[in-house]
Design a protein around this motif. Structure first.
Motif, short mmCIF file in Angstrom:
data_model
loop_
_atom_site.label_atom_id
_atom_site.label_comp_id
_atom_site.label_asym_id
_atom_site.label_seq_id
_atom_site.Cartn_x
_atom_site.Cartn_y
_atom_site.Cartn_z
N GLU A 82 6.09 3.35 9.65
CA GLU A 82 6.29 2.04 9.03
C GLU A 82 6.55 2.22 7.54
N ALA A 83 7.46 1.41 7.01
CA ALA A 83 7.68 1.42 5.57
C ALA A 83 6.49 0.79 4.87
N ALA A 84 6.09 1.35 3.74
CA ALA A 84 4.95 0.82 3.00
C ALA A 84 5.35 -0.43 2.22
N ALA A 85 4.40 -1.32 2.02
CA ALA A 85 4.64 -2.58 1.32
C ALA A 85 4.54 -2.39 -0.19
N ASP A 86 4.86 -3.47 -0.93
CA ASP A 86 4.73 -3.44 -2.39
C ASP A 86 3.28 -3.36 -2.83
N VAL A 87 2.42 -4.05 -2.08
CA VAL A 87 0.98 -4.04 -2.35
C VAL A 87 0.26 -3.62 -1.08
N VAL A 88 -0.64 -2.67 -1.20
CA VAL A 88 -1.37 -2.16 -0.04
C VAL A 88 -2.86 -2.35 -0.31
N ILE A 89 -3.53 -3.09 0.58
CA ILE A 89 -4.97 -3.33 0.44
C ILE A 89 -5.71 -2.64 1.56
N ALA A 90 -6.59 -1.72 1.20
CA ALA A 90 -7.52 -1.12 2.15
C ALA A 90 -8.82 -1.91 2.03
N HIS A 93 0.85 -18.39 -2.26
CA HIS A 93 1.53 -17.47 -3.19
C HIS A 93 2.85 -16.93 -2.64
N GLN A 94 3.25 -17.45 -1.47
CA GLN A 94 4.54 -17.12 -0.87
C GLN A 94 4.74 -15.61 -0.71
N CYS A 95 3.68 -14.90 -0.39
CA CYS A 95 3.77 -13.46 -0.15
C CYS A 95 4.14 -13.20 1.31
N ALA A 96 4.79 -12.09 1.55
CA ALA A 96 5.06 -11.64 2.92
C ALA A 96 3.94 -10.69 3.30
N VAL A 97 3.11 -11.09 4.27
CA VAL A 97 1.88 -10.35 4.55
C VAL A 97 1.87 -9.82 5.98
N SER A 129 5.90 -7.93 -0.77
CA SER A 129 5.34 -7.66 0.55
C SER A 129 3.95 -7.06 0.39
N TRP A 130 3.06 -7.49 1.26
CA TRP A 130 1.66 -7.05 1.20
C TRP A 130 1.24 -6.53 2.58
N ASP A 131 0.58 -5.39 2.60
CA ASP A 131 -0.05 -4.87 3.80
C ASP A 131 -1.56 -4.87 3.58
N ILE A 132 -2.28 -5.52 4.49
CA ILE A 132 -3.75 -5.55 4.42
C ILE A 132 -4.28 -4.84 5.66
N PHE A 133 -5.08 -3.81 5.45
CA PHE A 133 -5.65 -3.03 6.54
C PHE A 133 -7.12 -3.41 6.74
N CYS A 134 -7.45 -3.76 7.97
CA CYS A 134 -8.82 -4.17 8.30
C CYS A 134 -9.34 -3.37 9.47
N SER A 135 -10.39 -2.59 9.23
CA SER A 135 -11.10 -1.90 10.30
C SER A 135 -12.36 -2.69 10.59
N VAL A 136 -12.46 -3.23 11.79
CA VAL A 136 -13.58 -4.12 12.12
C VAL A 136 -14.83 -3.28 12.36
#
Length: 377
Positions: free
Chosen positions: A77-85, A32-36, A4-11
């Motif tokens: 919220e539960a945190a993902a396996d990969v977290v991208i800021a 890559h069949q990731c859950a995003v 699982s991946w969480d990507i955070f985007c501040s515009v």
């Protein structure tokens, strides 16, 4: 189980931040069949490049990506396996606590801005700060081995070449935008920040023996275009002719259509980061309007890219590219640099395609991120 991946985007800059993260999120799902989950704080900006977005919804799915509205009222919220800021945005404190509370800490990455500067490869992948034992790492996109590469979907260059070779496909696409250029005109696109040097460039295009059809997607440069044209308003659909120059205003289009627009043009002026990379994949001569930073440190970044990009050019062509890009990014007069570039047009055109192929031979950004995660676990 897929990660699982969480990507955070501040515009911050209208569309560049969301443009990069939206492309990345879709690619991670599709290839890559990731859950995003893509967390975005400005859904109105997102809607511009993805019209299907419902700006009223806190949670929705688009192209297999779970899109979440990142608001000040953060819910647990539960945190993902990969977290991208993305671009060093600050994660919600409650989410950082959730990262630290996981049984196994996630991979936490700061996806940084794209740069060709020498120090990037030395910092790529290095640890950054920690939060309650959760380590953050730097991840730098880049143009050389030892960096994270560039965003490039599988088969992109093949689709581009096929489209450019299909005259009917190009014509149908342009007609769908209301564009019908004359057969002998040079088709160009202009997407830029405000620039005092624009008027001198438009004057040169208007006085040129070869007609130019300039496509201007709605955006910040329109005010400068309007002032040069001397018209009271300039809206989507406007068509203005001045001597050899035809100026046409286009609507802001979804990312896939913007890619095709770049593929149709013989020259593309672009800005920021997302359109900058997409212009390189178009394999056509280009001009980059870099985002201005305090104390002109953006010019160091510009020089670093130009040193790399012009390395294989002849001295004359290299000087012409350097002069044009430097004039545009310092708001200097554009007429002479543009005329000089035209003297080297065949070489500059061939070079743009060669540069594209060289960059396309390297690992793309999404694949590099996935590999970094696999190595980390």
């Amino acid at each position: 189980m897929k990660a699982s991946w969480d990507i955070f985007c501040s515009v911050v800059d209208n569309y560049g931040d969301i443009g990069v993260t939206w492309r990345l999120a879709r690619q991670l799902v599709a290839e890559h069949q990731c859950a995003v989950r893509l967390w975005v704080d400005d859904l109105r900006a997102f809607e511009k490049i993805c019209p299907e977005i419902d700006i009223q919804q806190q949670r929705q799915e688009q192209d297999g990506v779970e899109v979440r509205h990142w608001s000040s009222q953060w819910q647990a919220e539960a945190a993902a396996d990969v977290v991208i800021a993305a671009f060093a945005c600050q994660l919600p404190h409650a989410y950082m606590e959730a990262m630290a509370d996981r049984e196994r800490a996630p991979l936490w990455l700061n996806l940084d801005y794209l740069s060709a500067e020498d120090w990037v490869s030395g910092c790529h992948g290095l640890p950054s700060v920690k939060f309650r034992g959760v380590q953050k790492y730097f991840f730098f996109p880049g143009f050389q081995p030892g960096t994270g590469g560039l965003l490039r979907e599988a088969g992109l260059l093949e689709r581009r070449r096929h489209f450019q070779a299909d005259r009917q496909a190009r014509q149908d696409f342009l007609q769908g935008l209301g564009v019908t250029p004359a057969a002998n005109s040079r088709l160009m696109s202009l997407f830029a920040y405000e620039n005092a040097g624009l008027g001198s460039w438009l004057e040169a295009l208007a006085a040129d023996a070869q007609p130019t059809h300039l496509l201007v997607p709605e955006g910040r440069i329109l005010g400068d275009v309007q002032r040069w044209l001397g018209v009271e308003s300039l809206a989507v659909g406007s068509l203005q002719v001045r001597q050899s120059l035809t100026v046409q205003v286009l609507p802001f289009v979804r990312q896939e259509d913007y890619d095709r627009l770049l593929w149709c043009c013989a020259f593309n002026a672009v800005r920021g980061e997302d359109s900058f990379v997409r212009a390189q994949w178009a394999g056509q001569p280009m001009l980059w309007h870099i985002y201005r930073q305090d104390e002109d440190i953006h010019l160091d970044k510009l020089e670093a890219f130009l040193a790399l990009y012009t390395q294989a050019l002849s001295p004359g062509a290299k000087a012409a590219v350097l002069a044009l890009w430097q004039a545009w990014n310092t708001e200097a007069a554009m007429a002479e640099p543009w005329k000089n570039l035209l003297q080297h047009w065949p070489e500059v055109t061939a070079h743009a395609e060669q540069w594209c192929l060289e960059q396309g031979s390297q690992a793309d950004l999404a694949a590099a991120l996935v590999q970094f995660y696999l190595n980390w676990i």
